[in-house]
Write an enzyme that holds these catalytic residues in place. Sequence first.
Site, PDB file in Angstrom:
ATOM      1  N   LYS A  84      33.751 -11.551  10.778  1.00 54.69           N
ATOM      2  CA  LYS A  84      33.909 -13.003  10.255  1.00 54.69           C
ATOM      3  C   LYS A  84      32.912 -13.805  10.429  1.00 54.69           C
ATOM      4  O   LYS A  84      31.805 -13.453  11.234  1.00 54.69           O
ATOM      5  CB  LYS A  84      35.210 -13.213  11.128  1.00 54.69           C
ATOM      6  CG  LYS A  84      36.533 -12.513  10.980  1.00 54.69           C
ATOM      7  CD  LYS A  84      37.532 -13.060  11.688  1.00 54.69           C
ATOM      8  CE  LYS A  84      39.223 -12.179  11.301  1.00 54.69           C
ATOM      9  NZ  LYS A  84      40.078 -12.845  12.175  1.00 54.69           N
ATOM     10  N   TYR A 119      45.506 -12.892   3.461  1.00 60.71           N
ATOM     11  CA  TYR A 119      46.422 -13.485   4.617  1.00 60.71           C
ATOM     12  C   TYR A 119      47.801 -13.986   4.051  1.00 60.71           C
ATOM     13  O   TYR A 119      48.604 -14.873   4.694  1.00 60.71           O
ATOM     14  CB  TYR A 119      45.615 -14.662   5.319  1.00 60.71           C
ATOM     15  CG  TYR A 119      44.609 -14.051   6.378  1.00 60.71           C
ATOM     16  CD1 TYR A 119      44.547 -13.135   6.978  1.00 60.71           C
ATOM     17  CD2 TYR A 119      43.140 -14.663   6.056  1.00 60.71           C
ATOM     18  CE1 TYR A 119      43.836 -12.429   7.952  1.00 60.71           C
ATOM     19  CE2 TYR A 119      42.354 -14.048   7.144  1.00 60.71           C
ATOM     20  CZ  TYR A 119      42.487 -13.061   7.881  1.00 60.71           C
ATOM     21  OH  TYR A 119      41.371 -12.611   8.675  1.00 60.71           O
ATOM     22  N   ASN A 178      37.723 -14.631  15.930  1.00 63.81           N
ATOM     23  CA  ASN A 178      37.913 -13.330  16.853  1.00 63.81           C
ATOM     24  C   ASN A 178      37.362 -12.291  16.343  1.00 63.81           C
ATOM     25  O   ASN A 178      37.537 -10.930  16.343  1.00 63.81           O
ATOM     26  CB  ASN A 178      39.698 -13.050  17.078  1.00 63.81           C
ATOM     27  CG  ASN A 178      40.188 -12.793  15.832  1.00 63.81           C
ATOM     28  OD1 ASN A 178      39.660 -13.005  14.458  1.00 63.81           O
ATOM     29  ND2 ASN A 178      41.573 -12.564  15.911  1.00 63.81           N
ATOM     30  N   HIS A 236      38.199  -8.522  11.503  1.00 63.15           N
ATOM     31  CA  HIS A 236      39.280  -8.272  10.870  1.00 63.15           C
ATOM     32  C   HIS A 236      39.432  -6.739  10.880  1.00 63.15           C
ATOM     33  O   HIS A 236      38.445  -5.989  10.444  1.00 63.15           O
ATOM     34  CB  HIS A 236      39.572  -8.832   9.538  1.00 63.15           C
ATOM     35  CG  HIS A 236      40.712  -7.986   8.818  1.00 63.15           C
ATOM     36  ND1 HIS A 236      41.955  -8.232   8.991  1.00 63.15           N
ATOM     37  CD2 HIS A 236      40.616  -7.090   7.970  1.00 63.15           C
ATOM     38  CE1 HIS A 236      42.735  -7.571   8.277  1.00 63.15           C
ATOM     39  NE2 HIS A 236      42.073  -6.654   7.539  1.00 63.15           N
ATOM     40  N   GLU A 269      43.427  -3.110   1.174  1.00 64.85           N
ATOM     41  CA  GLU A 269      42.439  -3.988   1.373  1.00 64.85           C
ATOM     42  C   GLU A 269      41.081  -3.508   0.857  1.00 64.85           C
ATOM     43  O   GLU A 269      40.171  -4.423   0.618  1.00 64.85           O
ATOM     44  CB  GLU A 269      42.340  -4.291   2.814  1.00 64.85           C
ATOM     45  CG  GLU A 269      43.537  -5.108   3.418  1.00 64.85           C
ATOM     46  CD  GLU A 269      43.815  -5.267   4.849  1.00 64.85           C
ATOM     47  OE1 GLU A 269      42.932  -4.794   5.575  1.00 64.85           O
ATOM     48  OE2 GLU A 269      44.703  -5.828   5.382  1.00 64.85           O
TER      49      GLU A 269
END
Length: 153
Positions: free
Chosen positions: A9, A49, A112, A115, A126
């Site tokens: 991220k 998402y 965080n 992913h 994905e």
Amino acid sequence: MEKTLVLLKPCTLQRGLVGEVIERFEKRGLRLAGLKMMQLTDAILDEHYAHLREKSFFRDLKASMKATPVIACCLEGIDAVAVVRAMTGSTNGRNALPGTIRGDYCMSNQQNIVHASDSLENAAIELARFFKPEEIFDYESSNLNFLYALDEL
Ligand code: IDP
Ligand code: MG
């Protein structure tokens, strides 16, 4: 062998942790089958998402995922989906166990670090979302017999 998707991220790029995080997957024995930097858009994030569309943090989450480009990785190994999820740790970094990526590198529920796909079915969906078929490389690992026992292969 399973393939799974990891996104590093924007918080990971900004904090200079890209190399360390990828190194963890490499050292574990996962094969890097795809790797690229990409700027995410509302269109891809709305899809990615979709399960969080109704959440109050959805807008902030999308903004955080567009703050810089991300690094998309395709990792391959036996049971790669579960292995990578276990390495990732709980969603909220403050609850994630030490030794996991989130538990070692972050303090946030949203910022965080990575992913990681949560099932084999979602991994396939994905990977197709983030990689073109020709961006996934099926080169042969030269050390497979040392990573796994013969009866595992
Ligand atoms: P996961 O990344 O551990 O699979 P998901 O529930 O799929 O967790 O949520 C996707 C992402 O949305 C999380 O990684 C995190 O960045 C963000 N997120 C999830 N829950 C919250 C929350 O309660 N507040 C803020 N951000 C959240
Ligand atoms: Mg998830």
